[in-house]
Design an enzyme around this catalytic site. Structure first.
Site, PDB file in Angstrom:
ATOM      1  N   ARG A  69       0.852  -1.189   0.000  1.00  0.00           N
ATOM      2  CA  ARG A  69       0.000   0.000   0.000  1.00  0.00           C
ATOM      3  C   ARG A  69       0.887   1.238   0.000  1.00  0.00           C
ATOM      4  NH1 ARG A  69      -2.597   3.156   4.625  1.00  0.00           N
ATOM      5  NH2 ARG A  69      -4.012   4.511   3.502  1.00  0.00           N
ATOM      6  N   HIS A 113      -3.167  10.810   0.334  1.00  0.00           N
ATOM      7  CA  HIS A 113      -2.666  10.648   1.695  1.00  0.00           C
ATOM      8  C   HIS A 113      -2.121  12.006   2.141  1.00  0.00           C
ATOM      9  CE1 HIS A 113      -1.090   7.474   4.716  1.00  0.00           C
ATOM     10  NE2 HIS A 113      -0.865   8.648   5.257  1.00  0.00           N
ATOM     11  N   GLU A 158      -7.556   8.182   5.877  1.00  0.00           N
ATOM     12  CA  GLU A 158      -7.915   8.823   7.144  1.00  0.00           C
ATOM     13  C   GLU A 158      -8.462  10.234   6.995  1.00  0.00           C
ATOM     14  OE1 GLU A 158      -4.567   8.665   9.819  1.00  0.00           O
ATOM     15  OE2 GLU A 158      -4.670   6.499  10.018  1.00  0.00           O
ATOM     16  N   ASN A 282      -7.418   1.703   9.744  1.00  0.00           N
ATOM     17  CA  ASN A 282      -6.122   1.929  10.383  1.00  0.00           C
ATOM     18  C   ASN A 282      -6.347   1.929  11.884  1.00  0.00           C
ATOM     19  OD1 ASN A 282      -5.186   2.270   7.808  1.00  0.00           O
ATOM     20  ND2 ASN A 282      -4.688   4.435   8.018  1.00  0.00           N
ATOM     21  N   TYR A 284      -4.449   2.030  15.673  1.00  0.00           N
ATOM     22  CA  TYR A 284      -3.250   2.206  16.503  1.00  0.00           C
ATOM     23  C   TYR A 284      -3.521   1.977  17.985  1.00  0.00           C
ATOM     24  CZ  TYR A 284      -0.764   3.685  12.372  1.00  0.00           C
ATOM     25  OH  TYR A 284      -0.179   3.681  11.140  1.00  0.00           O
ATOM     26  N   GLU A 343      -3.452  -0.155   8.039  1.00  0.00           N
ATOM     27  CA  GLU A 343      -2.297   0.283   8.824  1.00  0.00           C
ATOM     28  C   GLU A 343      -2.410  -0.248  10.235  1.00  0.00           C
ATOM     29  OE1 GLU A 343      -1.373   4.505   9.073  1.00  0.00           O
ATOM     30  OE2 GLU A 343      -1.853   4.768   6.944  1.00  0.00           O
TER      31      GLU A 343
END
Ligand code: PNW
Length: 428
Positions: A69, A113, A158, A282, A284, A343
């Protein structure tokens, strides 16, 4: 085939900021403003991936990855954001895609992005509705060139973080601090996504995704105030983006004293809710939220405590990934398309990065638990292949499987890279 990949982004790795006809992006401008980036770092050179991509592709092939990606720099393809196409820019991605295909690595480009052409920022950036249509034109240009080899497309990365950091708080480009007045930037990105999906379908794109940053939201306590604040935060961070995409409706903001969505026009939600072939997630860490918040925001980040943290200070909570995936399935049911973890990763110093191995191992196991609970997960991408330009943190946070010496550009695979290679070999 389950996709095992790594993820990167153009401004964070490419460098060559002014080469071969590339136009300036908002990040070129922002990173050169004094005081914006830690130690005045910029992405002018970054990992010099624009010149060293053959070595980077070889590293991925050697690890046994089957997908990559990366993101395409809009101003490299269209220096002014619309109209004239820069052939040299398109050629770069064409060569990259060829090299990936040759190694059996599925090119999985993200069309945006965060590096918006500065020329479009000069017209208001994502606060300007017209930018949505320009994005669809750009998507068509790229897809026209690459869709014979690219099967999986990601429109945006995002939109939440881009809206909040770029337009709400001003800690990312374009550096605007509008708080909740940043909401049009969310809507225009979503509209851009919908229009781009139509454009991509028009040239026969096979699989189209969008990538959202999602977080499980934990109320700081059972108090009415904290529960309400957590719900408000969940609405802003997760539902503001997933609801219109998957349910063709915005969540109800009136309950939180938030702005009216008066910039939404008739027909917009139908465009935004184009059928998707997958949702990129994504992940985290979870977020812990307390009330009552301030005048400008109806919640406060109370901080997740009691877990180990990365070098960035982010809590390490693998279970949060399983919780998030299962909650998406619960909330959206059959409206949830297959999920791709686009991600997941962590910042740690050093080449002997055992903490990263533990992080990845724990999160992959959490993903497996979600799959066992019925969530259709079809890919997992580590952020990131290389240490790179970590936005406002400059080169201080190292997320790579491969260490980069930013003086010599030497690449050194870390322990986590070797671990991943063995892990993938065992998967067969
Ligand atoms: C993502 N947060 O951004 C981006 O997609 C990457 O470009 C970035 O390098 C990576 O995560 C690591 O930061 C985020 O504060 C930025 O919650 C900030 C947050 C989350 C994701």
């Amino acid at each position: 085939m389950f996709l095992w990949g790594t993820a990167t982004a153009s401004y964070q790795i490419e460098g060559a900021a002014h080469e071969d006809g590339k136009g300036p992006s908002i990040w070129d401008a922002f990173s050169h403003e004094p005081g914006r980036i830690r130690d005045g770092h910029t992405g002018d050179v970054a990992c010099d991936h624009y010149h060293r991509w053959p070595e980077d592709v070889a590293l991925m092939a050697e690890a046994g990855l089957n997908a990559y990606r990366f993101s395409i720099s809009w101003p490299r393809v269209q220096p002014s954001g619309r109209g004239a196409v820069n052939a040299a820019g398109l050629d770069f991605y064409d060569r990259l895609v060829d090299a990936l295909c040759e190694k059996g690595i599925a090119p999985t480009p993200t069309l945006f992005h965060w590096d918006l052409p500065q020329a479009l920022e000069d017209e208001g950036g994502w606060l300007n509705r017209d930018v949505s249509a320009y994005f669809a034109d750009y998507a068509a240009v790229v897809a026209d060139r690459l869709s014979d080899r690219v099967t999986t497309w990601i429109t945006l990365n995002e939109p939440f973080i881009h809206m909040v950091f770029g337009y709400g708080l001003g800690i990312h480009a374009p550096g605007k601090a509008l708080f909740l007045d940043a909401l049009p930037a969310a809507h225009h990105q979503l509209l851009a996504h919908g229009l781009a999906v139509q454009a991509l379908r028009g040239v026969g794109a096979e699989r189209v995704l969008i990538t959202n940053n999602c977080t499980p939201v934990w109320p700081a306590s059972d108090s009415t105030e904290d529960l309400a604040a957590a719900e408000a935060y969940d609405t802003l961070h997760n539902r503001l983006f997933n609801d219109p995409l998957l349910l063709s409706a915005y969540p109800d903001f009136s309950a939180y004293g938030m702005a009216e969505l008066d910039f939404v026009r008739t027909g917009d939600l139908e465009i935004i809710a184009q059928p998707l072939d997958g949702l990129g997630i994504n992940y985290y860490n979870p977020t812990r939220i307390a009330g009552p918040g301030s005048d400008s925001l109806p919640f406060t980040d109370a901080g997740v405590t009691g877990y180990p943290t990365t070098a960035f200070g982010w809590p390490v909570v693998p279970d949060g990934l399983c919780e998030l995936l299962v909650s998406l399935k619960t909330r959206y049911g059959t409206a949830l398309p297959p999920v791709y973890i686009t991600e997941n990763g962590c910042s740690y110093e050093g080449v002997d990065d055992r903490a990263r191995i533990e992080y990845l191992d724990g999160h992959i196991a959490a993903m497996r638990r979600a799959q066992a609970e019925g969530v259709d997960v079809r890919g997992y991408f580590v952020w990131s292949l290389l240490d790179n330009f970590e936005w406002a943190e400059g080169y201080h946070q190292r997320f790579g499987l491969v260490h980069v010496d930013f003086d010599t550009q030497e690449r050194t695979p870390k322990a986590s890279y070797h671990w991943l290679r063995e892990f993938l070999a065992k998967q067969g």
